[in-house]
Design a protein around this motif. Structure first.
Motif, mmCIF file in Angstrom:
data_model
loop_
_atom_site.group_PDB
_atom_site.id
_atom_site.type_symbol
_atom_site.label_atom_id
_atom_site.label_comp_id
_atom_site.label_asym_id
_atom_site.label_seq_id
_atom_site.Cartn_x
_atom_site.Cartn_y
_atom_site.Cartn_z
ATOM 1 N N ASP A 112 31.077 39.969 36.334
ATOM 2 C CA ASP A 112 30.303 38.819 36.817
ATOM 3 C C ASP A 112 30.977 38.196 38.029
ATOM 4 O O ASP A 112 30.311 37.781 38.990
ATOM 5 N N ALA A 113 32.310 38.111 37.976
ATOM 6 C CA ALA A 113 33.043 37.504 39.088
ATOM 7 C C ALA A 113 32.861 38.317 40.369
ATOM 8 O O ALA A 113 32.617 37.761 41.457
ATOM 9 N N LYS A 114 32.985 39.613 40.265
ATOM 10 C CA LYS A 114 32.821 40.467 41.446
ATOM 11 C C LYS A 114 31.404 40.354 42.013
ATOM 12 O O LYS A 114 31.208 40.287 43.235
ATOM 13 N N ALA A 115 30.419 40.309 41.113
ATOM 14 C CA ALA A 115 29.034 40.215 41.576
ATOM 15 C C ALA A 115 28.803 38.923 42.351
ATOM 16 O O ALA A 115 28.157 38.915 43.412
ATOM 17 N N GLN A 116 29.333 37.798 41.840
ATOM 18 C CA GLN A 116 29.146 36.507 42.516
ATOM 19 C C GLN A 116 29.823 36.487 43.878
ATOM 20 O O GLN A 116 29.241 36.034 44.874
ATOM 21 N N LEU A 117 31.068 36.957 43.908
ATOM 22 C CA LEU A 117 31.829 36.919 45.153
ATOM 23 C C LEU A 117 31.230 37.839 46.223
ATOM 24 O O LEU A 117 31.143 37.473 47.400
ATOM 25 N N GLU A 118 30.823 39.012 45.828
ATOM 26 C CA GLU A 118 30.243 39.946 46.798
ATOM 27 C C GLU A 118 28.893 39.448 47.300
ATOM 28 O O GLU A 118 28.559 39.607 48.477
ATOM 29 N N ALA A 119 28.124 38.824 46.405
ATOM 30 C CA ALA A 119 26.838 38.270 46.829
ATOM 31 C C ALA A 119 27.042 37.145 47.840
ATOM 32 O O ALA A 119 26.195 36.927 48.719
ATOM 33 N N ALA A 120 28.152 36.436 47.740
ATOM 34 C CA ALA A 120 28.430 35.341 48.679
ATOM 35 C C ALA A 120 28.980 35.852 50.007
ATOM 36 O O ALA A 120 29.117 35.067 50.951
ATOM 37 N N GLY A 121 29.327 37.146 50.067
ATOM 38 C CA GLY A 121 29.789 37.712 51.334
ATOM 39 C C GLY A 121 31.282 37.962 51.407
ATOM 40 O O GLY A 121 31.830 38.103 52.508
ATOM 41 N N PHE A 122 31.942 38.034 50.262
ATOM 42 C CA PHE A 122 33.390 38.266 50.246
ATOM 43 C C PHE A 122 33.707 39.661 49.727
ATOM 44 O O PHE A 122 32.930 40.268 48.984
ATOM 45 N N GLU A 123 34.876 40.148 50.158
ATOM 46 C CA GLU A 123 35.452 41.343 49.539
ATOM 47 C C GLU A 123 36.259 40.892 48.328
ATOM 48 O O GLU A 123 36.748 39.751 48.280
ATOM 49 N N VAL A 124 36.446 41.743 47.326
ATOM 50 C CA VAL A 124 37.153 41.363 46.093
ATOM 51 C C VAL A 124 38.319 42.301 45.875
ATOM 52 O O VAL A 124 38.174 43.526 45.970
ATOM 53 N N ASP A 125 39.486 41.695 45.556
ATOM 54 C CA ASP A 125 40.687 42.473 45.216
ATOM 55 C C ASP A 125 41.120 42.071 43.813
ATOM 56 O O ASP A 125 41.279 40.877 43.518
ATOM 57 N N GLU A 126 41.320 43.052 42.908
ATOM 58 C CA GLU A 126 41.704 42.772 41.521
ATOM 59 C C GLU A 126 43.227 42.863 41.377
ATOM 60 O O GLU A 126 43.839 43.842 41.798
ATOM 61 N N ASP A 127 43.819 41.810 40.761
ATOM 62 C CA ASP A 127 45.257 41.819 40.453
ATOM 63 C C ASP A 127 45.395 41.765 38.942
ATOM 64 O O ASP A 127 45.208 40.727 38.318
ATOM 65 N N ARG A 128 45.694 42.914 38.356
ATOM 66 C CA ARG A 128 45.790 42.991 36.896
ATOM 67 C C ARG A 128 47.237 42.891 36.407
ATOM 68 O O ARG A 128 47.479 42.383 35.313
ATOM 69 N N GLY A 129 48.192 43.343 37.182
ATOM 70 C CA GLY A 129 49.574 43.346 36.729
ATOM 71 C C GLY A 129 49.724 44.141 35.449
ATOM 72 O O GLY A 129 48.851 44.907 35.045
ATOM 73 N N LEU A 130 50.846 43.955 34.747
ATOM 74 C CA LEU A 130 51.067 44.684 33.498
ATOM 75 C C LEU A 130 50.279 44.072 32.366
ATOM 76 O O LEU A 130 49.822 44.758 31.455
ATOM 77 N N LEU A 131 50.098 42.710 32.429
ATOM 78 C CA LEU A 131 49.451 42.033 31.314
ATOM 79 C C LEU A 131 47.923 42.133 31.369
ATOM 80 O O LEU A 131 47.255 41.837 30.391
ATOM 81 N N PRO A 149 36.699 32.459 55.515
ATOM 82 C CA PRO A 149 35.845 33.224 56.445
ATOM 83 C C PRO A 149 34.958 34.215 55.697
ATOM 84 O O PRO A 149 35.426 34.898 54.776
ATOM 85 N N LYS A 150 33.698 34.262 56.114
ATOM 86 C CA LYS A 150 32.789 35.230 55.518
ATOM 87 C C LYS A 150 33.302 36.641 55.790
ATOM 88 O O LYS A 150 33.706 36.960 56.904
ATOM 89 N N GLY A 151 33.336 37.455 54.738
ATOM 90 C CA GLY A 151 33.838 38.811 54.879
ATOM 91 C C GLY A 151 35.305 38.953 54.538
ATOM 92 O O GLY A 151 35.822 40.075 54.485
ATOM 93 N N SER A 152 35.985 37.805 54.329
ATOM 94 C CA SER A 152 37.404 37.896 53.963
ATOM 95 C C SER A 152 37.532 38.272 52.491
ATOM 96 O O SER A 152 36.541 38.361 51.767
ATOM 97 N N THR A 153 38.789 38.483 52.035
ATOM 98 C CA THR A 153 39.031 38.988 50.675
ATOM 99 C C THR A 153 39.448 37.856 49.749
ATOM 100 O O THR A 153 40.302 37.015 50.091
ATOM 101 N N VAL A 154 38.847 37.828 48.554
ATOM 102 C CA VAL A 154 39.226 36.901 47.480
ATOM 103 C C VAL A 154 39.933 37.725 46.403
ATOM 104 O O VAL A 154 39.387 38.731 45.934
ATOM 105 N N THR A 155 41.154 37.299 46.057
ATOM 106 C CA THR A 155 41.932 38.013 45.029
ATOM 107 C C THR A 155 41.725 37.328 43.690
ATOM 108 O O THR A 155 41.884 36.101 43.570
#
Length: 643
Positions: free
Chosen positions: A595-614, A633-639
């Motif tokens: 859901d998070a990726k869908a919202q962010l991409e629909a708003a015009g952002f790239e998405v980066d996932e940080d899962r780490g070990l946990l 900025p539109k098109g920038s990355t949200v982690t």
């Protein structure tokens, strides 16, 4: 006279020069009048745009611009445009007046035509269209109404240059059914993208109609006709006229192929095919009278190569409001007898019965002898001599008891060399026996050779063509490493080709050596300008800025773009950036990863996932950067951090 029949323009003088004498025809775009040019004392046709269209400035401008272009198309089979102007709310064209009828009149009067007559009409039409195609014009409204046939047998194509303007206001309803019958499939699917092959298609339909007396596709509505053009081939004419030569079926099929690429590429190519088809036919095939012909009273034996059968009963246009009454009188009108004398003298004379009877008998005999003399063998008609050889014409005149008068020779694009192109008096005129008939014999088309124009400027090339009696045609530009920018590379037809006088010659002009455009987006305007000017290009900075991924003040876009070839000296337009568009970041903390990726991409952002070990097996967003509600900025990355 019924005032509803009056035309307000008849009797007026337009622009202080053109006296409108009679209305000839009314169309969807304009009304055509017969007029007199009072300055040059010549009769011409005046085409006056309907006032409802004249209020559209863009339409009028296009009407005028294209009329001026066609006025430069000098060809003997094209109705010439002499002048253009406006007078108050009236926008008009002054054009060549053709005394005669249209091909539509001929088809209505005669039905199907003999193959020879159909080809005699088709060939000059294709010659006119061919000259236009080589000069860069497309008619786009070819139909029998636009083919004029003069009383002297000349064939001319009308409404060049005006049809493109008509496209902006025509629809496929009602009265346009006659026009849709000649539309090529691509005109229906992609209006405005038509080339010379739409005229080729229309000519194929016109040929079919001349050979069969009917249109190939018919229907109760324009929509039905359009559907048939798109989905059905034009049937062979021999399906309607049994025994028609196979070569004519092939000619129609070639011209009316539904796929444009299969058709002849222009009217010149179709004209070549028509001439080959004619040569393959015998005289018997050419002169075969189709059963669909509406009149069988004409025998072409004496005039086998005339353009159309003479003696058409098509009515000539009469003035709408003119005072030219039609007199129906006997063939010989006698003036009233003068009075026999003063009343008193007549009253004093004695009646002499026998003398009166004798005088009446003698008068009747004298009158009868006079009528016999005028209508008997002392007079004859000038026989049809057009298209006959000079020797054949001489023999026919001798056979009819006439003498050959002066023989003059002139160039002609429509009559073969050595054939009669006109007579004086005209064919059918009454003439005394033993009088002479003057002939004008064709020298064939006047031809010239295309000069060598390589390395000349377009202005020099146009002047050289005019000197030779040729017309400058359309100009195309191509890259060339050898010829300097702005100079002529080649002509079409090529150097040394023999062409008819008045033909258009197309020019190909050099754009110079090609330059590969570098990509200067993201650079400062100064660096971009230096790089482009070093490549031999000019630079223009566009007013206004746009949002882009680049920082404010840098080059956001360029036109033409990277990888495009440009000519040395061309201008590249640069648009500067006002920085990225800043938009609000959605708050996705606590949402599932999908859901998070869908919202962010629909708003015009790239998405980066940080899962780490946990977060290897987690599916919930515990944190995001930038935070929800912040602007980025539109098109920038949200982690997003997943736990």
């Amino acid at each position: 006279m019924d005032t509803t029949l009056q035309d307000p323009l008849v009797g007026q003088v337009l622009d202080g020069r053109y006296r409108v004498d009679a209305r000839i025809a009314v169309g969807g775009m304009a009304t055509v009048y017969r007029a007199l040019d009072t300055r040059l004392d010549r009769v011409l046709a005046l085409k006056v745009m309907h006032p409802a269209l004249a209020v559209d400035g863009a339409f009028v401008e296009r009407f005028i611009r294209e009329a001026k272009s066609v006025a430069r198309l000098a060809h003997p089979n094209v109705v010439q445009v002499f002048d253009q102007g406006t007078d108050g709310s009236y926008v008009y064209l002054a054009m060549e007046y053709i005394a005669g009828c249209t091909l539509r009149d001929v088809l209505r009067e005669r039905g199907a035509l003999q193959p020879r007559a159909a080809l005699d009409i088709l060939e000059p039409v294709l010659a006119a269209l061919g000259a236009a195609h080589r000069a860069g014009f497309v008619h786009r409204d070819m139909k029998p109404e636009n083919v004029l046939i003069g009383d002297d047998g000349r064939v001319k194509v009308a409404d060049f240059g005006l049809v493109r303007s008509v496209d902006t206001v025509t629809s496929t309803t009602g009265a346009v059914l006659g026009t849709v019958s000649y539309l090529a499939p691509e005109q229906i699917e992609q209006p405005g993208a038509a080339d010379a092959r739409v005229d080729v298609y229309a000519c194929g339909v016109v040929l079919y109609e001349m050979l069969t007396g009917e249109k190939p596709h018919d229907g109760d509505s324009p929509a039905v006709v359009l559907y048939k053009h798109l989905h059905e081939d034009v049937p062979p004419p021999s399906a309607v006229v049994p025994g028609l030569a196979y070569e004519l079926d092939e000619l129609v099929a070639s011209a009316t192929a539904r796929t444009p690429g299969v058709r002849p590429y222009d009217a010149v190519a179709l004209l070549a095919q028509a001439r080959v088809a004619r040569q393959a036919l015998t005289d018997e095939q050419l002169d075969a009278m189709p059963p669909q012909a509406l009149s069988d009273g004409h025998d072409n034996a004496d005039d086998r190569t005339s353009v159309i059968p003479r003696g058409l009963t098509v009515p000539r246009p009469l003035p709408v409001d003119g005072d030219e009454p039609v007199h129906r009188t006997s063939r010989l009108e006698m003036p009233p007898a003068p009075p026999a004398g003063p009343p008193r003298a007549r009253a004093s004379r004695r009646p002499r019965g026998p003398m009166v009877v004798v005088a009446a008998v003698l008068l009747a005999l004298g009158l009868g002898a006079g009528i016999w003399y005028i209508n008997s063998g002392q007079f004859t008609e000038v026989p049809p001599l057009l298209s006959k050889s000079e020797a054949q014409a001489r023999d026919r005149l001798e056979q009819d008891g006439l003498d050959l008068g002066k023989v003059r020779r002139a160039y002609s694009d429509t009559f073969d060399r050595g054939t009669v192109m006109s007579t004086d008096p005209k064919p059918g005129a009454r003439i005394r026996q033993n009088d002479s008939v003057d002939l004008v014999v064709s020298l064939g088309p006047k031809t010239v050779k295309v000069p060598d124009l390589r390395d000349r400027t377009p202005a020099q090339a146009r002047a050289a063509l005019k000197e030779r009696g040729l017309e400058p045609g359309m100009v195309t530009r191509e890259f060339d490493d050898e010829i300097a920018r702005g100079s002529v590379i080649s002509t079409s037809p090529g150097e040394g080709a023999t062409v008819r006088s008045g033909s258009a010659v197309a020019l190909t002009v050099s754009k110079g050596s090609p330059v590969d455009l570098p990509d200067v987006t993201g650079e400062s305007p100064e660096d971009a300008r230096a790089e482009l000017e070093e490549a031999g290009l000019k630079v223009r900075i566009a007013p206004g800025r746009v949002n882009s991924e680049f920082d404010a003040g840098l080059v956001a876009r360029q036109s033409p773009g990277e990888g495009t070839q440009a000519a040395e000296g061309d201008t590249v337009t640069l648009t500067l950036s006002k920085g990225p568009e800043m938009i609000e970041v959605p708050d996705v903390v606590g949402d599932s990863v999908d859901d998070a990726k869908a919202q962010l991409e629909a708003a015009g952002f790239e998405v980066d996932e940080d899962r780490g070990l946990l977060g290897l097996f987690g599916d919930t967003v515990k944190k995001q950067s930038p935070k929800g509600g912040d602007k980025a900025p539109k098109g920038s990355t949200v982690t997003i951090t997943i736990r």
